[in-house]
Write a protein that holds these residues in place. Sequence first.
Motif, mmCIF file in Angstrom:
data_model
loop_
_atom_site.group_PDB
_atom_site.id
_atom_site.type_symbol
_atom_site.label_atom_id
_atom_site.label_comp_id
_atom_site.label_asym_id
_atom_site.label_seq_id
_atom_site.Cartn_x
_atom_site.Cartn_y
_atom_site.Cartn_z
ATOM 1 N N GLU A 196 -60.476 81.026 -22.938
ATOM 2 C CA GLU A 196 -59.711 80.778 -24.165
ATOM 3 C C GLU A 196 -59.571 82.053 -24.988
ATOM 4 O O GLU A 196 -58.518 82.333 -25.549
ATOM 5 C CB GLU A 196 -60.396 79.692 -24.992
ATOM 6 C CG GLU A 196 -60.320 78.307 -24.385
ATOM 7 C CD GLU A 196 -58.907 77.757 -24.381
ATOM 8 O OE1 GLU A 196 -58.155 78.045 -25.327
ATOM 9 O OE2 GLU A 196 -58.557 77.050 -23.424
ATOM 10 N N HIS A 223 -60.925 84.642 -36.374
ATOM 11 C CA HIS A 223 -59.649 84.226 -35.794
ATOM 12 C C HIS A 223 -59.829 83.401 -34.517
ATOM 13 O O HIS A 223 -59.352 82.272 -34.423
ATOM 14 C CB HIS A 223 -58.778 85.460 -35.511
ATOM 15 C CG HIS A 223 -58.352 86.177 -36.750
ATOM 16 N ND1 HIS A 223 -57.472 85.646 -37.662
ATOM 17 C CD2 HIS A 223 -58.707 87.400 -37.238
ATOM 18 C CE1 HIS A 223 -57.273 86.500 -38.656
ATOM 19 N NE2 HIS A 223 -58.022 87.572 -38.428
ATOM 20 N N MET A 224 -60.530 83.975 -33.538
ATOM 21 C CA MET A 224 -60.625 83.295 -32.244
ATOM 22 C C MET A 224 -61.453 82.018 -32.326
ATOM 23 O O MET A 224 -61.020 80.956 -31.851
ATOM 24 C CB MET A 224 -61.208 84.240 -31.201
ATOM 25 C CG MET A 224 -60.289 85.381 -30.817
ATOM 26 S SD MET A 224 -60.971 86.352 -29.465
ATOM 27 C CE MET A 224 -59.634 87.539 -29.204
ATOM 28 N N ALA A 247 -59.653 79.298 -34.092
ATOM 29 C CA ALA A 247 -58.591 78.697 -33.282
ATOM 30 C C ALA A 247 -59.158 77.813 -32.177
ATOM 31 O O ALA A 247 -58.553 76.808 -31.796
ATOM 32 C CB ALA A 247 -57.726 79.800 -32.674
ATOM 33 N N ARG A 266 -52.476 87.372 -28.807
ATOM 34 C CA ARG A 266 -51.592 86.754 -29.793
ATOM 35 C C ARG A 266 -51.195 87.777 -30.868
ATOM 36 O O ARG A 266 -51.943 88.706 -31.160
ATOM 37 C CB ARG A 266 -52.270 85.550 -30.439
ATOM 38 C CG ARG A 266 -52.650 84.440 -29.460
ATOM 39 C CD ARG A 266 -51.437 83.655 -29.015
ATOM 40 N NE ARG A 266 -51.766 82.632 -28.039
ATOM 41 C CZ ARG A 266 -52.083 81.377 -28.362
ATOM 42 N NH1 ARG A 266 -52.130 81.020 -29.636
ATOM 43 N NH2 ARG A 266 -52.343 80.494 -27.420
ATOM 44 N N ILE A 313 -53.619 88.314 -33.762
ATOM 45 C CA ILE A 313 -54.820 89.062 -33.378
ATOM 46 C C ILE A 313 -54.495 90.553 -33.313
ATOM 47 O O ILE A 313 -55.258 91.400 -33.812
ATOM 48 C CB ILE A 313 -55.353 88.569 -32.030
ATOM 49 C CG1 ILE A 313 -55.732 87.081 -32.103
ATOM 50 C CG2 ILE A 313 -56.550 89.404 -31.592
ATOM 51 C CD1 ILE A 313 -56.895 86.775 -32.992
ATOM 52 N N TYR A 354 -56.211 84.047 -26.326
ATOM 53 C CA TYR A 354 -55.918 84.326 -27.737
ATOM 54 C C TYR A 354 -55.858 85.817 -28.041
ATOM 55 O O TYR A 354 -55.275 86.227 -29.044
ATOM 56 C CB TYR A 354 -56.984 83.679 -28.630
ATOM 57 C CG TYR A 354 -56.809 82.201 -28.812
ATOM 58 C CD1 TYR A 354 -55.739 81.678 -29.537
ATOM 59 C CD2 TYR A 354 -57.724 81.298 -28.262
ATOM 60 C CE1 TYR A 354 -55.578 80.314 -29.713
ATOM 61 C CE2 TYR A 354 -57.569 79.929 -28.430
ATOM 62 C CZ TYR A 354 -56.499 79.448 -29.148
ATOM 63 O OH TYR A 354 -56.346 78.098 -29.311
ATOM 64 N N ARG A 355 -56.462 86.631 -27.191
ATOM 65 C CA ARG A 355 -56.621 88.055 -27.515
ATOM 66 C C ARG A 355 -55.297 88.786 -27.668
ATOM 67 O O ARG A 355 -55.209 89.762 -28.428
ATOM 68 C CB ARG A 355 -57.466 88.722 -26.416
ATOM 69 C CG ARG A 355 -57.968 90.095 -26.786
ATOM 70 C CD ARG A 355 -58.962 90.604 -25.770
ATOM 71 N NE ARG A 355 -58.363 90.783 -24.455
ATOM 72 C CZ ARG A 355 -59.012 91.272 -23.384
ATOM 73 N NH1 ARG A 355 -60.302 91.585 -23.507
ATOM 74 N NH2 ARG A 355 -58.409 91.411 -22.230
#
Length: 293
Positions: free
Chosen positions: A178, A205-206, A209, A185, A188, A182-183
Amino acid sequence: MNSSTNTAVAPPAGARLSAALRRWYAQYHHPMTWTGLGVFAALLLFSWLGPLIYRSSPFDIHALSTLAGPSGKFLLGTDNLGRDMLARMMAGGQATLQVGLLGSLIAMCAGIVYGMFSAMSPGWLDKILMRLLDAVLAIPTLVLMIFFAAIMPLNTLSLVLLLGLVSWPGLARIVRNEALAYRERDYILAARQFGAGSLYVARSHMLRAMLPILIVNATFMVADVILALAGLSFLGLGIQPPRASWGGLLNEGVQQVFLGSWWLIVFPGLAIFAAIVAMNLIGQGLLARLEGR
């Protein structure tokens, strides 16, 4: 000329909490979730509030009432030593749920830290950490538990640590995958452009989310740890006598079932079943809401 200034007043903390609860209810409300919460709450009340109402000791021996069936005097009967099964079920519930919840917490923390660290590391280190994780996942969990239970002193603390430290690898892989998604996005990347460090990005953030996914996996984790503890106790490697656990009571009951003492296995078995089903209902309900069903 008089001028008036409108000043924005922040809502009180109670109003903010109420609004947050309403948003949570609207987002995660599902019949399965509430059913599971109700069953698990009933088990918690039975285990911790029950002894305050039902004052019988789980260690007292009633020599003239050994293997007595459920009756007005002993609501769930007695065991082969004449101990009150209702009192022992309550004491066993405290031990089982305590180890299950605390062991799950340790597993969640270890899995999140390992998975997030792997995802935020350079590519070469991420590969090494994932190969190590594959090696751990290749070892059967039951074998690991039996090995460590055989060499560690068996008490509540050691069981919490044991079950927590053998249950995290699956979650670590989920968190790592995951986090990799997300890294890249935009928000980010924007945070990094403004100088945010890896720890801040991961925490603010991560993880925020991933919170819904983590909550769902936490419920399944509790069920897995409770089942693992029941399995260890059934094998005689869990919480040791004279202390009770639901798995240990089930093990003792199986040894007496040939005498027709059905209550010694039915009630512990139902309690374990109810705890596992409750947590799976909570998880399935949350998962259904996350998938829009």
